[in-house]
Design a protein around this motif. Sequence first.
Motif, PDB file in Angstrom:
ATOM      1  N   ASP A 174       0.514  -1.260   0.008  1.00 45.53           N
ATOM      2  CA  ASP A 174      -0.194   0.049   0.138  1.00 45.53           C
ATOM      3  C   ASP A 174       1.379   1.396   0.372  1.00 45.53           C
ATOM      4  O   ASP A 174       0.764   2.351  -0.631  1.00 45.53           O
ATOM      5  N   TYR A 175       1.970   1.747   1.268  1.00 46.64           N
ATOM      6  CA  TYR A 175       3.103   2.380   0.891  1.00 46.64           C
ATOM      7  C   TYR A 175       3.665   2.419  -0.321  1.00 46.64           C
ATOM      8  O   TYR A 175       3.119   3.566  -1.324  1.00 46.64           O
ATOM      9  N   LEU A 176       3.917   1.908  -1.519  1.00 42.52           N
ATOM     10  CA  LEU A 176       4.893   2.092  -2.310  1.00 42.52           C
ATOM     11  C   LEU A 176       3.890   2.325  -3.450  1.00 42.52           C
ATOM     12  O   LEU A 176       4.208   2.897  -4.302  1.00 42.52           O
ATOM     13  N   GLU A 177       2.994   1.326  -3.462  1.00 43.64           N
ATOM     14  CA  GLU A 177       1.562   2.199  -4.748  1.00 43.64           C
ATOM     15  C   GLU A 177       0.581   3.258  -4.467  1.00 43.64           C
ATOM     16  O   GLU A 177       0.820   4.714  -5.184  1.00 43.64           O
ATOM     17  N   ARG A 178       1.184   4.265  -3.259  1.00 47.50           N
ATOM     18  CA  ARG A 178       0.471   5.331  -2.893  1.00 47.50           C
ATOM     19  C   ARG A 178       1.784   6.493  -2.767  1.00 47.50           C
ATOM     20  O   ARG A 178       1.872   7.651  -3.568  1.00 47.50           O
ATOM     21  N   LEU A 179       3.007   5.763  -3.075  1.00 50.82           N
ATOM     22  CA  LEU A 179       3.966   6.479  -3.423  1.00 50.82           C
ATOM     23  C   LEU A 179       4.712   7.200  -4.732  1.00 50.82           C
ATOM     24  O   LEU A 179       4.069   7.851  -5.003  1.00 50.82           O
ATOM     25  N   GLY A 180       4.072   5.695  -5.836  1.00 52.30           N
ATOM     26  CA  GLY A 180       4.343   5.943  -6.970  1.00 52.30           C
ATOM     27  C   GLY A 180       3.250   6.626  -7.340  1.00 52.30           C
ATOM     28  O   GLY A 180       3.135   7.216  -8.471  1.00 52.30           O
ATOM     29  N   GLN A 206       4.676  12.558   5.314  1.00 49.66           N
ATOM     30  CA  GLN A 206       5.749  13.202   4.780  1.00 49.66           C
ATOM     31  C   GLN A 206       5.286  13.223   3.505  1.00 49.66           C
ATOM     32  O   GLN A 206       5.209  14.557   2.386  1.00 49.66           O
ATOM     33  N   ALA A 207       5.189  11.920   2.485  1.00 45.69           N
ATOM     34  CA  ALA A 207       4.837  12.015   0.828  1.00 45.69           C
ATOM     35  C   ALA A 207       3.119  12.900   0.753  1.00 45.69           C
ATOM     36  O   ALA A 207       2.910  13.267  -0.460  1.00 45.69           O
ATOM     37  N   GLU A 208       2.319  12.597   1.813  1.00 46.28           N
ATOM     38  CA  GLU A 208       1.157  13.560   1.553  1.00 46.28           C
ATOM     39  C   GLU A 208       1.079  15.227   1.653  1.00 46.28           C
ATOM     40  O   GLU A 208       0.874  15.574   1.136  1.00 46.28           O
ATOM     41  N   PRO A 224      -5.719  10.877  -0.464  1.00 40.56           N
ATOM     42  CA  PRO A 224      -5.894   9.742   0.629  1.00 40.56           C
ATOM     43  C   PRO A 224      -6.798   9.044   0.266  1.00 40.56           C
ATOM     44  O   PRO A 224      -7.859   9.857   0.977  1.00 40.56           O
ATOM     45  N   GLY A 225      -6.240   8.193   0.529  1.00 38.99           N
ATOM     46  CA  GLY A 225      -7.538   7.127   1.487  1.00 38.99           C
ATOM     47  C   GLY A 225      -6.651   5.392   1.620  1.00 38.99           C
ATOM     48  O   GLY A 225      -5.901   5.564   0.788  1.00 38.99           O
TER      49      GLY A 225
END
Length: 173
Positions: A42-48, A106-108, A137-138
């Motif tokens: 989930d983290y890598l998907e959102r960061l991508g 921080q990415a958000e 965000p979700g």
Amino acid sequence: MSRSAHALGLATLRAAAARSTPARHRASSDRAHVGAIISPTDYLERLGQINTSIRLLDRDYHRAYREHRISRELLEQWNIWFGDWTEFYATNNTWISGFYGGTLQQAEEHNLRAREWRQRLEQSAPGAVTAPGAPTPGGAADRATGGGFDLTKIAIAGVVAIAGVVALGRVLR
């Protein structure tokens, strides 16, 4: 482009970019949910998603500059911020970074700042923004910024489990 804008120099532009960054974006560690846990996927998907959105916005900034629709000063300020994002992304684009929810927070915050840059480009050169921004965000982002498993909760559950095992051991003797 005016001569004075060109003469400002990189150091002055960095200072101007820092001054234009709201305090809520500069002090991300103040509000980060330390220890929120999300899955690395989930983290890598959102960061991508955020990275793709910001890279497409970079393309729009450079195209607007080539078409003489924005000033060199604005492009240089954007490039400074984009360089900060690129450094953040390169440093935190690992599955292990996903275990610390503050990194996603921080990415958000970078994503919110990118939205401000998107609005700035649209105001300076109407119609220049062609790519959509990252989704709001979700899922993983919500878990990391509010509803995720907090390390404190996990520690309390661990203590309760250990106490239960000790108590059970005494009962079974």
